[in-house]
Design a protein around this motif. Structure first.
Motif, PDB file in Angstrom:
ATOM      1  N   MET A  15       0.821  -1.210   0.000  1.00 27.48           N
ATOM      2  CA  MET A  15       0.000   0.000   0.000  1.00 27.48           C
ATOM      3  C   MET A  15       0.853   1.257   0.000  1.00 27.48           C
ATOM      4  O   MET A  15       0.472   2.282  -0.585  1.00 27.48           O
ATOM      5  CB  MET A  15      -0.944  -0.012   1.202  1.00 27.48           C
ATOM      6  N   ARG A  16       2.020   1.216   0.640  1.00 27.44           N
ATOM      7  CA  ARG A  16       2.935   2.363   0.583  1.00 27.44           C
ATOM      8  C   ARG A  16       3.386   2.612  -0.858  1.00 27.44           C
ATOM      9  O   ARG A  16       3.493   3.771  -1.301  1.00 27.44           O
ATOM     10  CB  ARG A  16       4.155   2.121   1.464  1.00 27.44           C
ATOM     11  N   ILE A  17       3.631   1.553  -1.580  1.00 28.57           N
ATOM     12  CA  ILE A  17       4.048   1.691  -2.980  1.00 28.57           C
ATOM     13  C   ILE A  17       2.913   2.262  -3.817  1.00 28.57           C
ATOM     14  O   ILE A  17       3.118   3.166  -4.645  1.00 28.57           O
ATOM     15  CB  ILE A  17       4.519   0.332  -3.533  1.00 28.57           C
ATOM     16  N   VAL A  18       1.698   1.768  -3.598  1.00 27.44           N
ATOM     17  CA  VAL A  18       0.543   2.291  -4.336  1.00 27.44           C
ATOM     18  C   VAL A  18       0.354   3.780  -4.045  1.00 27.44           C
ATOM     19  O   VAL A  18       0.142   4.589  -4.968  1.00 27.44           O
ATOM     20  CB  VAL A  18      -0.726   1.498  -3.964  1.00 27.44           C
ATOM     21  N   GLU A  19       0.427   4.164  -2.776  1.00 27.95           N
ATOM     22  CA  GLU A  19       0.248   5.572  -2.417  1.00 27.95           C
ATOM     23  C   GLU A  19       1.364   6.437  -2.998  1.00 27.95           C
ATOM     24  O   GLU A  19       1.123   7.581  -3.422  1.00 27.95           O
ATOM     25  CB  GLU A  19       0.188   5.715  -0.903  1.00 27.95           C
ATOM     26  N   ALA A  20       2.589   5.912  -3.042  1.00 24.52           N
ATOM     27  CA  ALA A  20       3.699   6.668  -3.638  1.00 24.52           C
ATOM     28  C   ALA A  20       3.473   6.869  -5.126  1.00 24.52           C
ATOM     29  O   ALA A  20       3.780   7.939  -5.676  1.00 24.52           O
ATOM     30  CB  ALA A  20       5.016   5.942  -3.388  1.00 24.52           C
TER      31      ALA A  20
END
Length: 250
Positions: free
Chosen positions: A14-19
């Protein structure tokens, strides 16, 4: 990195998606640097997301894919208040000539589930926007119908740091306002969320008196003032909320 999550790999995804959402598109190296992750870790997460069609690869760049639209649409359809309110929110936007919205509480935050009408540049609110409950007319309409202990818990987690100079700054001030909101079944935001905008909201209540959400109208402070705010727009909002609440109870 926050180590409090039970499943770190899910949090990393999810951190990657948000980034990616923040950047529009990005490559493996850029994401690894920004998130302090190894390139191998980022690459593996992106490949998994790509195979599941949640991200799109364009050369060496990745962006979030439109499959998330399907997820978001189905998630919104699962909210009872949305199914009952969508037609009324559309009518409210047309009759007020301003931005109308349905708001629910999730994880101690006011979440804008549906936003319709209004001027594109009048407010930064869009579908999915999240705001602190105490800075928002719709949020206060919901808070006013929660048990006081639950409100205190939500405020303890969120604090009073957000908002403007007009936002309630302590519990005493806020609870006094919430009592008025509960008595009148209407809440106002007079530039508390954002300078230059005002809102009026009314709760969507069930037979047992709980608020499952709120509807609101938001517009510029120049237009949303005096009789138009206090009577005309307020009347439209309360009427819409009453109609939706009846549908929710049936």
């Amino acid at each position: 990195m926050d180590t409090s999550y039970p499943v770190q790999t899910t949090a990393t995804t999810m951190r990657i998606v948000e980034a990616l959402l923040d950047r529009g598109q990005a490559g493996v190296t850029e994401l690894a640097t920004a998130l302090d992750l190894s390139k191998g870790t980022v690459h593996n997460h992106l490949q998994t997301l790509h195979r599941m069609e949640f991200v799109v690869r364009e050369g060496r760049q990745y962006r979030v894919g439109s499959r998330f639209l399907d997820v978001a649409s189905r998630a919104r359809e699962s909210i009872p208040a949305y199914r009952a309110a969508r037609g009324e929110v559309a009518r409210l936007a047309r009759s007020s000539g301003e931005m109308a919205a349905l708001v629910v509480e999730e994880h101690g935050t006011a979440v804008y589930v549906l936003v319709l009408g209004g001027e594109e540049d009048q407010t930064a609110v869009r579908d999915g926007s999240r705001r602190p409950l105490h800075t928002d007319a719709a949020g206060k309409a919901i808070l006013a119908h929660l048990p006081e202990a639950e409100v205190r818990d939500l405020l303890a987690a969120d604090g009073f740091g957000a908002g403007t100079d007009w936002t309630p700054s302590d519990e005493t001030e806020l609870f006094e306002e919430l009592r008025t909101v509960r008595e009148q079944s209407v809440a106002f935001d007079r530039e508390e969320r954002e300078d230059g905008t005002r809102s009026v909201a009314a709760p969507l209540t069930t037979d047992d008196g709980w608020a499952v959400g709120a509807v609101c109208v938001t517009g510029s402070a120049d237009r949303m003032s005096g009789k138009r705010l206090e009577e005309d727009i307020t009347g439209l909002v309360v009427s819409s909320a009453n109609s939706i609440s009846i549908d929710l109870s049936n």
